[in-house]
Design a protein around this motif. Structure first.
Motif, short mmCIF file in Angstrom:
data_model
loop_
_atom_site.label_atom_id
_atom_site.label_comp_id
_atom_site.label_asym_id
_atom_site.label_seq_id
_atom_site.Cartn_x
_atom_site.Cartn_y
_atom_site.Cartn_z
N VAL A 1 -23.06 -44.11 16.85
CA VAL A 1 -21.55 -45.71 17.60
C VAL A 1 -22.27 -46.21 19.10
O VAL A 1 -22.76 -44.79 20.09
CB VAL A 1 -20.06 -45.32 17.24
CG1 VAL A 1 -19.53 -45.40 16.09
CG2 VAL A 1 -20.17 -44.03 18.39
N LEU A 2 -22.21 -47.09 19.62
CA LEU A 2 -22.00 -47.68 20.84
C LEU A 2 -20.68 -47.39 21.53
O LEU A 2 -20.09 -48.41 20.86
CB LEU A 2 -22.96 -48.52 21.04
CG LEU A 2 -24.32 -49.07 20.37
CD1 LEU A 2 -24.95 -50.51 20.58
CD2 LEU A 2 -25.46 -48.13 21.07
N ILE A 3 -21.32 -47.19 22.55
CA ILE A 3 -19.53 -46.70 23.41
C ILE A 3 -19.54 -47.29 24.58
O ILE A 3 -20.73 -46.86 25.34
CB ILE A 3 -19.23 -46.01 23.14
CG1 ILE A 3 -19.61 -44.37 23.70
CG2 ILE A 3 -18.14 -44.55 21.50
CD1 ILE A 3 -19.27 -43.19 23.96
N ALA A 4 -18.24 -47.84 25.19
CA ALA A 4 -18.63 -47.87 27.16
C ALA A 4 -16.78 -47.52 26.99
O ALA A 4 -15.83 -48.02 26.26
CB ALA A 4 -18.62 -49.55 26.66
N SER A 5 -16.37 -47.95 28.51
CA SER A 5 -15.26 -48.04 28.48
C SER A 5 -14.13 -48.81 28.97
O SER A 5 -15.24 -50.75 29.39
CB SER A 5 -14.88 -47.45 30.05
OG SER A 5 -15.21 -48.23 30.89
N PRO A 6 -13.44 -49.70 28.96
CA PRO A 6 -12.42 -50.88 28.84
C PRO A 6 -12.74 -51.23 30.55
O PRO A 6 -13.12 -52.57 30.03
CB PRO A 6 -11.39 -50.64 28.95
CG PRO A 6 -10.97 -50.34 27.77
CD PRO A 6 -11.89 -48.90 28.27
N ALA A 7 -12.98 -50.19 30.98
CA ALA A 7 -13.77 -50.93 33.00
C ALA A 7 -14.92 -51.28 32.42
O ALA A 7 -15.08 -52.79 33.18
CB ALA A 7 -13.23 -50.06 33.51
N GLY B 1 -17.17 -45.48 33.06
CA GLY B 1 -17.40 -46.16 33.84
C GLY B 1 -18.75 -47.35 34.09
O GLY B 1 -19.25 -47.36 34.28
N ALA B 2 -19.78 -46.12 33.62
CA ALA B 2 -21.07 -45.72 34.09
C ALA B 2 -22.43 -47.14 33.12
O ALA B 2 -22.94 -47.02 33.33
CB ALA B 2 -22.05 -44.31 34.18
N GLY B 3 -22.00 -46.89 31.90
CA GLY B 3 -22.43 -47.95 31.30
C GLY B 3 -22.46 -48.28 29.68
O GLY B 3 -21.48 -47.56 29.33
N ILE B 4 -22.99 -48.54 28.48
CA ILE B 4 -23.25 -48.01 27.43
C ILE B 4 -23.74 -47.09 26.93
O ILE B 4 -24.95 -47.23 27.07
CB ILE B 4 -23.25 -49.66 26.75
CG1 ILE B 4 -22.74 -50.56 27.54
CG2 ILE B 4 -23.39 -49.32 24.98
CD1 ILE B 4 -23.15 -51.79 26.89
N ALA B 5 -23.14 -46.17 26.20
CA ALA B 5 -24.44 -45.20 25.41
C ALA B 5 -23.65 -44.78 24.14
O ALA B 5 -22.93 -45.34 23.49
CB ALA B 5 -23.40 -44.03 26.13
N GLU B 6 -25.27 -44.32 23.39
CA GLU B 6 -24.53 -44.02 22.03
C GLU B 6 -25.05 -42.37 22.00
O GLU B 6 -25.50 -41.88 22.45
CB GLU B 6 -25.98 -44.42 21.18
CG GLU B 6 -26.47 -44.67 19.74
CD GLU B 6 -27.66 -44.27 18.70
OE1 GLU B 6 -28.08 -45.59 18.29
OE2 GLU B 6 -28.47 -43.64 19.91
N VAL B 7 -24.17 -42.16 20.84
CA VAL B 7 -23.33 -40.94 20.35
C VAL B 7 -22.85 -40.50 18.95
O VAL B 7 -22.60 -41.62 18.19
CB VAL B 7 -21.75 -40.09 22.08
CG1 VAL B 7 -22.45 -40.32 23.06
CG2 VAL B 7 -20.54 -41.25 21.48
N GLY B 8 -22.51 -38.99 18.74
CA GLY B 8 -22.01 -39.09 17.70
C GLY B 8 -20.70 -39.65 17.62
O GLY B 8 -19.92 -39.46 18.54
N VAL B 9 -19.54 -39.83 16.62
CA VAL B 9 -18.42 -40.45 16.25
C VAL B 9 -17.66 -39.20 16.94
O VAL B 9 -16.53 -39.39 17.87
CB VAL B 9 -18.03 -40.79 15.42
CG1 VAL B 9 -16.88 -40.92 14.83
CG2 VAL B 9 -18.89 -42.52 15.10
N HIS B 10 -17.96 -38.06 16.39
CA HIS B 10 -17.22 -36.95 17.50
C HIS B 10 -16.76 -36.56 17.97
O HIS B 10 -16.47 -36.22 19.39
CB HIS B 10 -17.59 -35.49 16.09
CG HIS B 10 -18.69 -35.36 16.65
ND1 HIS B 10 -20.07 -35.58 15.94
CD2 HIS B 10 -19.49 -34.20 17.45
CE1 HIS B 10 -21.02 -34.49 16.11
NE2 HIS B 10 -20.21 -34.12 17.28
#
Length: 317
Positions: free
Chosen positions: A167-173, A239-248
């Motif tokens: 999944v692609l993830i990022a912080s709300p900030a 808050g460094a950016g958008i990352a792709e990681v495993g859901v777990h």
């Protein structure tokens, strides 16, 4: 060469290959180096091939020797396991289990399961190496390994622990500062955090096109490249950016709202698995069998390893 002589010769050959010398093999077997040399020479004569090239300083296996060594290890292990299996009929599983695992999965999922394993089987001892490189289970003498990725090794038994959706993830900030991407092309304007494997390959980000094909995003302009998926999740949290990681890796942070999922409908989750692997053997030692069964049951109960993609909708930005 009778069967007793053959076993003695094979033991001498394997020990010499491991020690790199006849003297080292002799010490391990409590016989003279001359006896080791005689045993190996007899084995080569019986097989009709040279297994080792000797000099005064070194031993080097021939191509035939390398192939024979692999099979010899399997044969000797089978003898050991036959003895263990016989003992197991009158005793609880006992002995040391050597496990290889990645740093992240080992710390977050494996280690919490070990106290229960040792409580249920007090005769066991566990040795765990945390290493993200791919190891040779047989050569490095591990009993089992926990591996993630695309698994295609027919020399090992692979038991699936879970499918690893990316999944692609990022912080709300971060999203409040840089805005939420609505389509893959929007990522060109964002700060991307990518993963580089130890072999040097950067993990690509894939997306589903409208015609059903899969396209790959160019992430060469990423602002941060890390080899650890756990570190990528931490960088996204910061808050460094958008990352792709495993859901777990992200699940607990998605649940508490510290991370958000992006482009869920367009992003391709990949075809990765987390597996528990062990060598093909005629017999599986009781200590290994009960460890495999226990860990598979324990991992089946971990919510973060079995999150359906549909459950991520409520955590999308």
């Amino acid at each position: 060469m009778n069967s007793t002589q053959r076993v003695r010769a094979i033991l001498s050959f394997v020990q010499a290959a491991d020690a790199g010398s006849f003297a080292g093999a002799g010490r391990a077997l409590d016989i003279s180096s001359a006896a080791v040399s005689k045993n190996i020479a007899g084995l080569e004569k019986a097989l009709g091939v040279r297994l080792m090239n000797r000099t005064t300083r070194t031993l080097n296996l021939t191509e035939e020797g390398e192939a024979f060594l692999r099979q010899a290890r399997i044969a000797l292990e089978a003898l050991d396991l036959a003895a263990e299996a016989a003992i197991a009929h009158r005793a609880a599983p006992a002995g040391r289990v050597r496990i290889s695992t990645s740093v992240g999965f080992g710390r977050e999922q494996l280690v919490p399961a070990l106290p229960g394993l040792l409580e249920k089987y007090p005769g066991l001892a566990v040795e765990v190496d945390f290493d993200d490189r791919i190891i040779d289970l047989v050569h490095d003498r591990y009993d089992l390994a926990l591996r993630g990725g695309r698994i295609a090794d027919s020399s090992l038994v692979s038991r699936t622990i879970c499918h690893m959706n990316m999944v692609l993830i990022a912080s709300p900030a971060y999203l409040s500062r840089y805005d939420v991407p609505r389509k893959p092309d929007d990522l060109a304007r964002h700060r991307l955090l990518t993963r580089r494997f130890l072999g040097g390959r950067v993990l690509p980000w894939n997306f589903r096109a409208e015609d059903g094909s899969v396209t790959t995003l160019n992430t060469d302009a990423s602002v941060m490249t890390l080899s650890s998926p756990e570190a990528l999740a931490q960088a996204a949290l910061a808050g460094a950016g958008i990352a792709e990681v495993g859901v777990h890796h992200a699940w607990k942070h998605l649940v508490d709202g510290r991370l958000k999922v992006l482009l869920l409908d367009a992003h391709h989750p990949g075809s990765f698995e987390m597996t528990l692997q062990y060598p093909h053997r005629a017999l599986v030692a009781p200590r290994v069998r009960v460890t495999v069964d226990y860990l598979l049951q324990a991992f089946a109960k971990l919510e973060e390893l079995h999150v359906p993609l549909s459950a991520l909708k409520q955590h999308e930005a």
